[in-house]
Design an enzyme around this catalytic site. Structure first.
Site, PDB file in Angstrom:
ATOM      1  N   ASP A 232       0.761  -1.200  -0.089  1.00 47.86           N
ATOM      2  CA  ASP A 232       0.094   0.093   0.029  1.00 47.86           C
ATOM      3  C   ASP A 232       0.890   1.338  -0.134  1.00 47.86           C
ATOM      4  OD1 ASP A 232      -2.893   0.982   0.588  1.00 47.86           O
ATOM      5  OD2 ASP A 232      -1.595   2.047   1.692  1.00 47.86           O
ATOM      6  N   ASN A 240      -2.467  13.270  -2.802  1.00 50.63           N
ATOM      7  CA  ASN A 240      -3.566  13.724  -3.974  1.00 50.63           C
ATOM      8  C   ASN A 240      -4.340  15.224  -3.515  1.00 50.63           C
ATOM      9  OD1 ASN A 240      -3.772  11.882  -5.983  1.00 50.63           O
ATOM     10  ND2 ASN A 240      -5.467  10.615  -4.822  1.00 50.63           N
ATOM     11  N   HIS A 245      -4.941  15.099  -8.405  1.00 53.02           N
ATOM     12  CA  HIS A 245      -5.311  13.607  -8.729  1.00 53.02           C
ATOM     13  C   HIS A 245      -4.611  13.444 -10.045  1.00 53.02           C
ATOM     14  CE1 HIS A 245      -8.573  12.779  -6.041  1.00 53.02           C
ATOM     15  NE2 HIS A 245      -9.132  13.977  -6.091  1.00 53.02           N
ATOM     16  N   ASP A 249      -2.128  10.009  -9.939  1.00 58.60           N
ATOM     17  CA  ASP A 249      -2.075   9.069 -11.043  1.00 58.60           C
ATOM     18  C   ASP A 249      -0.798   8.935 -11.383  1.00 58.60           C
ATOM     19  OD1 ASP A 249      -4.828   8.927 -10.580  1.00 58.60           O
ATOM     20  OD2 ASP A 249      -5.416  10.054 -12.670  1.00 58.60           O
ATOM     21  N   GLU A 275      -4.715   2.453  -4.167  1.00 58.65           N
ATOM     22  CA  GLU A 275      -3.277   2.689  -4.260  1.00 58.65           C
ATOM     23  C   GLU A 275      -2.463   1.391  -3.663  1.00 58.65           C
ATOM     24  OE1 GLU A 275      -4.902   4.780  -0.186  1.00 58.65           O
ATOM     25  OE2 GLU A 275      -5.473   4.178  -2.191  1.00 58.65           O
ATOM     26  N   ARG A 295      13.236  -4.816   1.296  1.00 56.18           N
ATOM     27  CA  ARG A 295      14.021  -4.324   0.230  1.00 56.18           C
ATOM     28  C   ARG A 295      13.185  -3.520  -0.733  1.00 56.18           C
ATOM     29  NH1 ARG A 295      14.768  -6.934  -4.742  1.00 56.18           N
ATOM     30  NH2 ARG A 295      14.130  -8.729  -4.159  1.00 56.18           N
TER      31      ARG A 295
END
Length: 373
Positions: A232, A240, A245, A249, A275, A295
């Site tokens: 996530d 955002n 936005h 994106d 996301e 990592r």
């Protein structure tokens, strides 16, 4: 005059055979055996062209060369030469006059000439065959026949030249029609492939979507134990809100690119939604999985240091990891556990990875303490 109808009839027959072969190929799994089936089918098509006796031994000829043209053009010299085996054998069995000469002129030479125009993309269907190649191949074969006849007969007759011009027109027309048919079939295949790709690909990040991920992961889980990582992007809502936005994106595209470049070669990553990303890993060792997750966290924050300095915003990811206990495990359960581990990573400070098994180990003493109390 009737002898001139022979190549016309043969040309129509060959076009029909090509159409049938393409339709059968599109409905059956020939790809695995194409290296063997292509010479076989090409050779049979040549024999069908040879079934009508030649009107003249060295004059007007049949269209046995045409299937060889397409074999050499699409598959290259090895397949084209293999395609000449059956018609060559048939020529000897049927006691055809001047068999060696006709094999060399109408089978071997066309195989060599057409293979000069071969491109591996023609075989895969990703590239259309240029019509000019059909005209060039037919023209070279026409010139070759004129040269050979002039050398053998010592004098080139107008009658032979006219016959060959007629055959050049028939061969060119038939080969162009076949080439157009092949190109149209390839275009349909490419369109179908593109539609399938769009249905299974996330339009924003170009990663596979969850729809394509689930059957692949389920199939892998039936064969062996696997691990699932839920990844996530941290603080994405704030990013955002701060930059809009469109920038959000672009950030998702950039992060997906970084992750795709740094996952293990045998692993499979997809966009889960929003996301979030989901990763199928063949690694099941807890220590190596933990190092793997850390990592990925590191490469993301390292890749976006310039954004952090410029925008004063940390771009990091949090990861939750779960490993199936056995190949019979429920995939949705494994994903749920990875999601729970991701939730723990979020609430433990973000920019880290958490193993679901570590959560269970940590919660066990607390549960025992409450039970004893």
């Amino acid at each position: 005059m009737n002898e001139y109808l022979v190549p016309l009839t043969s040309a129509c027959t060959l076009v029909t055979l090509n159409y049938i072969a393409m339709k059968v190929r599109s409905r059956m799994l020939f790809d695995s055996y194409e290296q063997f089936l292509a010479p076989l089918l090409t050779g049979l098509a040549c024999i069908i062209m040879m079934l009508e006796p030649l009107p003249e031994a060295l004059g007007l000829i049949d269209l046995r060369s045409l299937p060889i043209f397409m074999a050499g053009l699409r598959y290259g010299l090895p397949v084209a030469l293999l395609s000449t085996v059956l018609p060559s054998g048939f020529s000897f069995i049927s006691h055809e006059d001047h068999a060696w000469f006709i094999i060399a002129q109408d089978l071997l030479a066309p195989a060599l000439i057409s293979s000069l125009f071969h491109n591996k993309e023609y075989r895969s269907g990703f590239l259309d065959i240029p019509i000019r190649h059909a005209l060039q191949i037919c023209s070279y074969v026409f010139l070759l026949r004129l040269v050979i006849y002039g050398f053998l007969a010592s004098k080139l007759t107008w009658l032979y030249a006219i016959d060959q011009l007629f055959m050049l027109a028939i061969m060119s027309a038939a080969f162009i029609v076949i080439t157009v048919m092949v190109n149209d079939e390839n275009k349909s295949w490419r369109l179908q492939r593109q539609l399938e790709l769009q249905a299974n690909q996330d339009s924003l990040t170009k990663l596979p979507n969850l729809r394509s991920f689930m059957p692949i992961a389920a199939n892998a889980l039936h064969k062996r134990r696997i691990s699932i990582m839920m990844i996530d992007l941290d603080n994405f809502k704030q990013y955002n809100d701060q930059f809009g936005h469109l920038e959000g994106d672009q950030l998702l595209r950039d992060v997906s690119s970084v992750l795709r470049q740094h996952i293990d070669e045998q692993d499979y990553i997809a966009r889960y939604g929003g996301e979030e990303f989901i990763l199928l890993s063949t690694e099941t060792n807890p220590q190596r999985l933990q190092a793997y997750g850390e990592r990925l966290c590191f490469v993301v924050i390292e890749a976006f240091l310039h954004k952090r300095q410029h925008d004063l915003t940390s771009i990091t990811v949090s990861i939750g990891i779960s490993t199936a206990e056995s190949p019979e495990a429920d995939l949705k359960r494994v994903i749920f556990e990875a999601d729970q581990a991701l939730y723990e990573s979020k609430h433990s400070g973000k920019n880290r990875s958490t193993l679901y098994t570590d959560m269970q180990t940590a919660s066990a003493p607390i549960a025992n303490h409450k039970k004893n109390a």
